[in-house]
Design a protein around this motif. Structure first.
Motif, PDB file in Angstrom:
ATOM      1  N   CYS A   1      11.298   3.225   4.928  1.00 20.45           N
ATOM      2  CA  CYS A   1       9.881   2.946   4.703  1.00 20.45           C
ATOM      3  C   CYS A   1       9.140   4.249   4.424  1.00 20.45           C
TER       4      CYS A   1
ATOM      5  N   ALA B   1       5.533  -0.325  -4.713  1.00 19.11           N
ATOM      6  CA  ALA B   1       6.519  -0.320  -3.628  1.00 19.11           C
ATOM      7  C   ALA B   1       7.378  -1.582  -3.664  1.00 19.11           C
TER       8      ALA B   1
ATOM      9  N   ILE C   1       6.671   7.411  -2.970  1.00 19.64           N
ATOM     10  CA  ILE C   1       7.588   6.267  -2.938  1.00 19.64           C
ATOM     11  C   ILE C   1       8.908   6.609  -3.624  1.00 19.64           C
TER      12      ILE C   1
ATOM     13  N   LEU D   1      10.645  -0.651  -1.600  1.00 21.03           N
ATOM     14  CA  LEU D   1      10.437   0.231  -0.450  1.00 21.03           C
ATOM     15  C   LEU D   1       9.280  -0.275   0.413  1.00 21.03           C
TER      16      LEU D   1
ATOM     17  N   LEU E   1       6.194  -0.335   2.981  1.00 18.17           N
ATOM     18  CA  LEU E   1       5.127   0.587   3.376  1.00 18.17           C
ATOM     19  C   LEU E   1       4.753   0.320   4.831  1.00 18.17           C
TER      20      LEU E   1
ATOM     21  N   THR F   1      -0.777   0.468  -4.265  1.00 17.84           N
ATOM     22  CA  THR F   1       0.493   1.139  -3.976  1.00 17.84           C
ATOM     23  C   THR F   1       1.583   0.123  -3.645  1.00 17.84           C
TER      24      THR F   1
ATOM     25  N   ASN G   1       0.846   8.744  -4.279  1.00 18.07           N
ATOM     26  CA  ASN G   1       1.589   7.768  -3.482  1.00 18.07           C
ATOM     27  C   ASN G   1       2.795   7.212  -4.238  1.00 18.07           C
ATOM     28  N   ARG G   2       2.643   7.070  -5.570  1.00 17.77           N
ATOM     29  CA  ARG G   2       3.822   6.627  -6.344  1.00 17.77           C
ATOM     30  C   ARG G   2       4.937   7.663  -6.272  1.00 17.77           C
TER      31      ARG G   2
END
Lengths: 291, 291
Positions: A107, A146, A97, A151, A153, A142, A93-94
């Motif tokens: 997003c 973010a 992003i 950013l 989510l 996460t 997930n990183r």
């Protein structure tokens, strides 16, 4: 019943194409060119397509066309059979992003996952409660990264028929409960991606859209629900070919403050057989006539 | 998490067979005989099967075996394209109530219907709000007759994937809202049929079962959710072959006061291909081991 605030009839400036819609026909660079040629101003690409085309090359191509993103697909799939799996999901997930930032996405869409292994018919466990707890923890972890990079989510509640394999967040109310828990200040860092296909049936829908409000409504996806629907995943309809009252739904979304793109996302064995040009032209026509 | 109150391991006295489970293999009279031979104490038959076997003959056969019903399938399908259709649906529901009384059913299960014509791919309209309004009015009118004869009505919330064609009541909360509106005194005349397959995904499930309580829980149906699920209607699993946590769910239902049958209702192209004897024997074994 809310009327739509923006007219889409005269132009398709608020149309975005989720690139899965024509993924069988074209590679991502061709999709971008074909969209640009039709003055489609935004897309929402998938990670595998970006990887195949190259992240930096895709970013350059988007800039050259002045094309925006309406989202980046996708992060999520947090639950795992063991600790190593949970950590791997957070790492992934990183990376998602960071890719989204490189592409200038507004997003990252989260398809949160559910029973690990269920997608392959081999669920490692069957506790939805455990999956939901791991999803909560995964989003929380996460979200820290973010927030640092700035950013947002967007949690996407998925239709309950996908609750075992793809997402254990299955209603807008449930997604908003997570938002309220993890971002009580409504900072804009956490919200939802609302897909008409997943939520159209929900008796609480109008009230929950109002509850979401502008800060939480980060993306809006459209397609249609066919009668009959022949497949749980890949039988979505083109807008206007099914039973979803799309104008009413957009009215609710706009009454809550949303002014972003209407992103067309159609997984369909039928539309994947058609020439990509026809699919995009039909998306434009239906965006104007029924979305 | 609630533990089950009744043990099913040593006997199947609380097993009921919904007769759709073996409808391709046998006619209703044969189903009743085969269930009686296995000391299955209850069934839930469908109207078309009863009509084929004869209403009075079926009632006599049930009495001869001392066999109970756990419900009668089904009333409902209230929405219609016009006034004549709405009236015809009410007439049909009155007939269903009278048949249920003749058979000694404890309740009539209502699959409430949704967009009229959608089952044939030709929805007469697409307003879920209108369908839901017609469902409310239809239940209210039917409830008047049901109260007179003393037959409880059990609203069955159906999985959201069947929201267009079969039922626009898609969560337990929504069904209970209808119950509260039409039977605020919790008289027992109106309640729900809770089917694990339709509701297992619902994040509000435990709380809503508690809200339902003993007066509203009129029937409890089991089967399982397979991964993958290949069909929206006829790919239900045998208990234990999927991901529904059936013991936990029965624990919640029993904590709310339910002490009735666990009715097996499996629509499955797979199980319809197997010998009926194997299906019933498997239902008994799984009832004891996993329900």
């Amino acid at each position: 019943m809310s009327k739509v605030i923006r007219s889409f009839e005269a132009s398709h400036q608020w149309l975005s194409i989720n690139t899965a819609t024509v993924r069988r026909q074209w590679t991502l660079d061709r999709i971008i060119d074909e969209c640009a040629r039709r003055e489609i101003r935004a897309i929402s690409p998938w990670r595998d397509q970006v990887q195949a085309a190259g992240l930096q090359a895709t970013a350059r191509q988007l800039r050259a066309h002045g094309m925006q993103l309406s989202g980046y697909c996708r992060g999520g799939f947090f639950p795992a059979a063991d600790e190593a799996g949970l950590r791997a999901a957070l790492d992934d997930n990183r990376h998602a992003i960071d890719e989204a930032m490189t592409l200038g996405a507004p997003c990252l869409v989260l398809v949160v996952g559910s029973l690990p292994g269920a997608l392959n018919g081999q669920p490692a466990y069957t506790s939805l409660a455990r999956a939901r707890s791991e999803v909560r923890d995964g989003i929380a972890a996460t979200l820290a990264h973010a927030r640092q990079v700035g950013l947002p989510l967007a949690i996407e509640p998925l239709h309950p028929m996908q609750a075992a394999e793809r997402a254990c967040v299955n209603t807008l109310a449930q997604a908003l409960d997570l938002c309220d828990e993890l971002d009580p200040q409504r900072s804009g860092a956490l919200g939802v991606a609302l897909d008409a296909y997943h939520v159209w049936w929900d008796p609480q829908l109008q009230a929950q859209i109002e509850r979401a409000g502008r800060e939480r409504l980060l993306a809006y996806h459209v397609c249609d629900w066919l009668t009959p629907t022949r497949d749980l995943l890949n039988d979505r309809g083109m807008m206007g070919d099914g039973v979803i009252e799309l104008r009413q739904l957009r009215g609710w979304v706009e009454a809550a403050g949303y002014r972003g793109f209407a992103e067309v996302e159609i997984f369909s064995e039928h539309w994947w057989q058609r020439p990509g040009e026809d699919v995009l032209d039909t998306c434009i026509a239906r965006h104007r006539s029924v979305v």
